[in-house]
Design a protein around this motif. Structure first.
Motif, PDB file in Angstrom:
ATOM      1  N   LYS A   1      19.821  -3.389   0.662  1.00  0.00           N
ATOM      2  CA  LYS A   1      19.032  -3.782  -0.509  1.00  0.00           C
ATOM      3  C   LYS A   1      17.642  -4.256  -0.073  1.00  0.00           C
ATOM      4  O   LYS A   1      16.641  -3.899  -0.686  1.00  0.00           O
ATOM      5  N   ARG A   2      17.597  -5.060   0.976  1.00  0.00           N
ATOM      6  CA  ARG A   2      16.308  -5.550   1.468  1.00  0.00           C
ATOM      7  C   ARG A   2      15.420  -4.392   1.917  1.00  0.00           C
ATOM      8  O   ARG A   2      14.208  -4.412   1.712  1.00  0.00           O
ATOM      9  N   ALA A   3      16.019  -3.369   2.512  1.00  0.00           N
ATOM     10  CA  ALA A   3      15.243  -2.199   2.934  1.00  0.00           C
ATOM     11  C   ALA A   3      14.647  -1.480   1.726  1.00  0.00           C
ATOM     12  O   ALA A   3      13.488  -1.058   1.748  1.00  0.00           O
ATOM     13  N   ARG A   4      15.439  -1.364   0.656  1.00  0.00           N
ATOM     14  CA  ARG A   4      14.926  -0.742  -0.578  1.00  0.00           C
ATOM     15  C   ARG A   4      13.782  -1.563  -1.168  1.00  0.00           C
ATOM     16  O   ARG A   4      12.761  -1.015  -1.584  1.00  0.00           O
ATOM     17  N   GLN A   5      13.973  -2.870  -1.193  1.00  0.00           N
ATOM     18  CA  GLN A   5      12.941  -3.743  -1.753  1.00  0.00           C
ATOM     19  C   GLN A   5      11.649  -3.662  -0.934  1.00  0.00           C
ATOM     20  O   GLN A   5      10.553  -3.642  -1.488  1.00  0.00           O
ATOM     21  N   THR A   6      11.819  -3.606   0.378  1.00  0.00           N
ATOM     22  CA  THR A   6      10.652  -3.515   1.253  1.00  0.00           C
ATOM     23  C   THR A   6       9.871  -2.241   0.991  1.00  0.00           C
ATOM     24  O   THR A   6       8.637  -2.255   0.963  1.00  0.00           O
ATOM     25  N   GLU A   7      10.579  -1.136   0.800  1.00  0.00           N
ATOM     26  CA  GLU A   7       9.899   0.133   0.486  1.00  0.00           C
ATOM     27  C   GLU A   7       9.094   0.024  -0.794  1.00  0.00           C
ATOM     28  O   GLU A   7       7.950   0.470  -0.870  1.00  0.00           O
ATOM     29  N   ARG A   8       9.706  -0.573  -1.824  1.00  0.00           N
ATOM     30  CA  ARG A   8       9.004  -0.731  -3.106  1.00  0.00           C
ATOM     31  C   ARG A   8       7.775  -1.615  -2.957  1.00  0.00           C
ATOM     32  O   ARG A   8       6.693  -1.291  -3.462  1.00  0.00           O
TER      33      ARG A   8
ATOM     34  N   ASP B   1       4.868   0.140  -1.196  1.00  0.00           N
ATOM     35  CA  ASP B   1       4.124   1.056  -2.061  1.00  0.00           C
ATOM     36  C   ASP B   1       3.166   0.294  -2.969  1.00  0.00           C
ATOM     37  O   ASP B   1       2.005   0.694  -3.143  1.00  0.00           O
ATOM     38  N   VAL B   2       3.637  -0.793  -3.546  1.00  0.00           N
ATOM     39  CA  VAL B   2       2.789  -1.595  -4.441  1.00  0.00           C
ATOM     40  C   VAL B   2       1.617  -2.178  -3.665  1.00  0.00           C
ATOM     41  O   VAL B   2       0.470  -2.140  -4.120  1.00  0.00           O
ATOM     42  N   ASN B   3       1.909  -2.716  -2.482  1.00  0.00           N
ATOM     43  CA  ASN B   3       0.848  -3.326  -1.682  1.00  0.00           C
ATOM     44  C   ASN B   3      -0.175  -2.297  -1.226  1.00  0.00           C
ATOM     45  O   ASN B   3      -1.373  -2.585  -1.177  1.00  0.00           O
ATOM     46  N   LYS B   4       0.281  -1.082  -0.896  1.00  0.00           N
ATOM     47  CA  LYS B   4      -0.651  -0.025  -0.506  1.00  0.00           C
ATOM     48  C   LYS B   4      -1.594   0.305  -1.654  1.00  0.00           C
ATOM     49  O   LYS B   4      -2.801   0.482  -1.459  1.00  0.00           O
ATOM     50  N   ALA B   5      -1.041   0.385  -2.854  1.00  0.00           N
ATOM     51  CA  ALA B   5      -1.860   0.698  -4.027  1.00  0.00           C
ATOM     52  C   ALA B   5      -2.884  -0.408  -4.261  1.00  0.00           C
ATOM     53  O   ALA B   5      -4.058  -0.133  -4.557  1.00  0.00           O
ATOM     54  N   ARG B   6      -2.460  -1.650  -4.143  1.00  0.00           N
ATOM     55  CA  ARG B   6      -3.385  -2.773  -4.344  1.00  0.00           C
ATOM     56  C   ARG B   6      -4.477  -2.782  -3.295  1.00  0.00           C
ATOM     57  O   ARG B   6      -5.649  -3.016  -3.593  1.00  0.00           O
ATOM     58  N   ARG B   7      -4.097  -2.553  -2.050  1.00  0.00           N
ATOM     59  CA  ARG B   7      -5.080  -2.539  -0.966  1.00  0.00           C
ATOM     60  C   ARG B   7      -6.086  -1.422  -1.170  1.00  0.00           C
ATOM     61  O   ARG B   7      -7.297  -1.597  -0.986  1.00  0.00           O
ATOM     62  N   SER B   8      -5.597  -0.270  -1.606  1.00  0.00           N
ATOM     63  CA  SER B   8      -6.474   0.871  -1.875  1.00  0.00           C
ATOM     64  C   SER B   8      -7.442   0.544  -3.002  1.00  0.00           C
ATOM     65  O   SER B   8      -8.630   0.877  -2.949  1.00  0.00           O
ATOM     66  N   ARG B   9      -6.943  -0.106  -4.042  1.00  0.00           N
ATOM     67  CA  ARG B   9      -7.783  -0.485  -5.179  1.00  0.00           C
ATOM     68  C   ARG B   9      -8.887  -1.447  -4.744  1.00  0.00           C
ATOM     69  O   ARG B   9     -10.055  -1.296  -5.137  1.00  0.00           O
ATOM     70  N   ILE B  10      -8.550  -2.398  -3.897  1.00  0.00           N
ATOM     71  CA  ILE B  10      -9.540  -3.351  -3.393  1.00  0.00           C
ATOM     72  C   ILE B  10     -10.609  -2.613  -2.593  1.00  0.00           C
ATOM     73  O   ILE B  10     -11.807  -2.851  -2.758  1.00  0.00           O
ATOM     74  N   ARG B  11     -10.172  -1.713  -1.733  1.00  0.00           N
ATOM     75  CA  ARG B  11     -11.127  -0.954  -0.903  1.00  0.00           C
ATOM     76  C   ARG B  11     -12.054  -0.117  -1.769  1.00  0.00           C
ATOM     77  O   ARG B  11     -13.238   0.042  -1.442  1.00  0.00           O
TER      78      ARG B  11
END
Length: 89
Positions: free
Chosen positions: A9-16, A19-29
């Motif tokens: 479950k933790r592995a699934r949560q980490t994947e999610r 993805d969210v953090n990548k999108a946020r980081r991309s938006r900031i950049r």
């Protein structure tokens, strides 16, 4: 590989979260790049507007734990200084 149910479950949560953090980081950049491009073009008004849009985005990244507080403050400070020199000319 994860063996227990909890670790799976933790592995699934980490994947999610990743993805969210990548999108946020991309938006900031993207917001930071808009400021950089406005500064490079020499358009002071566009640079000021882009900085006003980028600042809350960066600070939101701080609250979400994507960017360190000092890093965000440093970036905002340096960009603001560059925009300010454009308007002084």
């Amino acid at each position: 590989m994860a063996n227990t149910l909890q670790s799976k479950k933790r592995a699934r949560q980490t994947e999610r979260r990743t993805d969210v953090n990548k999108a946020r980081r991309s938006r900031i950049r993207t917001f930071l790049r808009k400021v950089e491009e406005a500064i490079a073009s020499g358009n002071a008004d566009a640079a000021r507007d882009a900085l006003k849009a980028a600042q809350p985005e960066l600070m939101r990244g701080v609250t979400k734990g994507i960017v360190h507080k000092n890093t965000a403050s440093r970036k905002v400070s340096r960009l603001a200084a560059r925009v300010k020199t454009m308007t002084a000319l």
